[in-house]
Design a protein around this motif. Structure first.
Motif, PDB file in Angstrom:
ATOM      1  N   PHE A  55      48.824  -0.107 -13.639  1.00 39.25           N
ATOM      2  CA  PHE A  55      48.589  -1.543 -13.826  1.00 39.25           C
ATOM      3  C   PHE A  55      47.407  -1.726 -14.779  1.00 39.25           C
ATOM      4  O   PHE A  55      46.271  -1.857 -14.334  1.00 39.25           O
ATOM      5  N   PRO A  56      47.674  -1.733 -16.087  1.00 40.82           N
ATOM      6  CA  PRO A  56      46.583  -1.812 -17.057  1.00 40.82           C
ATOM      7  C   PRO A  56      45.770  -3.107 -16.985  1.00 40.82           C
ATOM      8  O   PRO A  56      44.642  -3.147 -17.456  1.00 40.82           O
ATOM      9  N   THR A  57      46.341  -4.149 -16.365  1.00 40.82           N
ATOM     10  CA  THR A  57      45.612  -5.412 -16.204  1.00 40.82           C
ATOM     11  C   THR A  57      45.817  -5.932 -14.782  1.00 40.82           C
ATOM     12  O   THR A  57      46.784  -5.558 -14.098  1.00 40.82           O
ATOM     13  N   ARG A  58      44.927  -6.796 -14.351  1.00 45.31           N
ATOM     14  CA  ARG A  58      45.061  -7.449 -13.044  1.00 45.31           C
ATOM     15  C   ARG A  58      46.389  -8.199 -12.980  1.00 45.31           C
ATOM     16  O   ARG A  58      47.072  -8.196 -11.961  1.00 45.31           O
ATOM     17  N   GLU A  59      46.771  -8.852 -14.073  1.00 44.16           N
ATOM     18  CA  GLU A  59      48.013  -9.624 -14.102  1.00 44.16           C
ATOM     19  C   GLU A  59      49.223  -8.752 -13.810  1.00 44.16           C
ATOM     20  O   GLU A  59      50.151  -9.188 -13.129  1.00 44.16           O
ATOM     21  N   LYS A  60      49.212  -7.518 -14.314  1.00 42.28           N
ATOM     22  CA  LYS A  60      50.345  -6.612 -14.056  1.00 42.28           C
ATOM     23  C   LYS A  60      50.429  -6.263 -12.572  1.00 42.28           C
ATOM     24  O   LYS A  60      51.518  -6.164 -12.003  1.00 42.28           O
ATOM     25  N   LEU A  61      49.291  -6.100 -11.916  1.00 46.75           N
ATOM     26  CA  LEU A  61      49.284  -5.814 -10.479  1.00 46.75           C
ATOM     27  C   LEU A  61      49.729  -7.052  -9.696  1.00 46.75           C
ATOM     28  O   LEU A  61      50.530  -6.944  -8.756  1.00 46.75           O
TER      29      LEU A  61
END
Length: 187
Positions: A55-61
């Motif tokens: 999850f390279p960004t919080r949004e992806k998680l």
């Protein structure tokens, strides 16, 4: 799509991915979507590098958590359809949808706010829920137990509205509201 994106995950990577999503779901429910990602990694028993690889960004998680929750709710429709008569399956699923809205009201709002309404994740989740609910509606209509003019989207909206209205209601009031809604849907 890159070759890397289409390659299946190794078993250990899949376990880490699933563990991170499960822990993130708990952490988001407890502390909101702004919980530090390093805390999630620590609770999941993985390094920060492992979390950020998946999850390279919080949004992806956030998207992964939202997809997982919606997939679980939608999957229940097929399970209930296999276990119960058509209208009872729809009723049981509606009760689960209402409980989801009540229990996850704040979390769902935060997750939706983090996901663009035109994003692939939002469209996938919307389609997944609409398909699951429409299948239950069609089955119930085929037996004459459900009004023929009702759509799956109608039922989803009614369930969401009831969940929002019943958030602070007593169990008796919630049950009464559910009965009123179900009576209105009967064929």
């Amino acid at each position: 799509m890159t070759a890397e994106a289409t390659r299946p995950m190794r078993a250990d990577a899949k376990r880490n991915y699933d563990r991170i999503v499960a822990i993130a779901k708990e952490a988001f429910a407890e502390h909101g979507v702004d919980v530090p990602l390093d805390d999630i990694a620590k609770r999941a028993g993985v390094g920060a590098g492992t979390l950020y690889r998946h999850f390279p960004t919080r949004e992806k998680l956030v998207e992964a958590v939202y997809r997982d929750e919606i997939d679980q709710l939608a999957s229940r429709a097929a399970v209930l359809a296999g276990e119960l008569p058509p209208f009872e399956a729809l009723e049981a699923w509606l009760e689960e949808q209402v409980e989801y809205v009540i229990e996850r009201h704040g979390l769902a709002a935060a997750l939706k706010a983090s996901i663009d309404s035109g994003s692939e994740t939002f469209v996938w989740c919307q389609t997944r829920l609409r398909t699951a609910c429409s299948d239950l509606v069609t089955r119930a209509q085929s037996t004459g137990a459900l009004r023929p003019d009702v759509t799956g989207v109608d039922v989803l909206r009614l369930g969401h509205g009831l969940g929002t209205a019943a958030k602070n209601a007593s169990e008796d009031d919630k049950a009464r509201l559910m009965k009123v809604m179900l009576d209105g849907l009967r064929g």
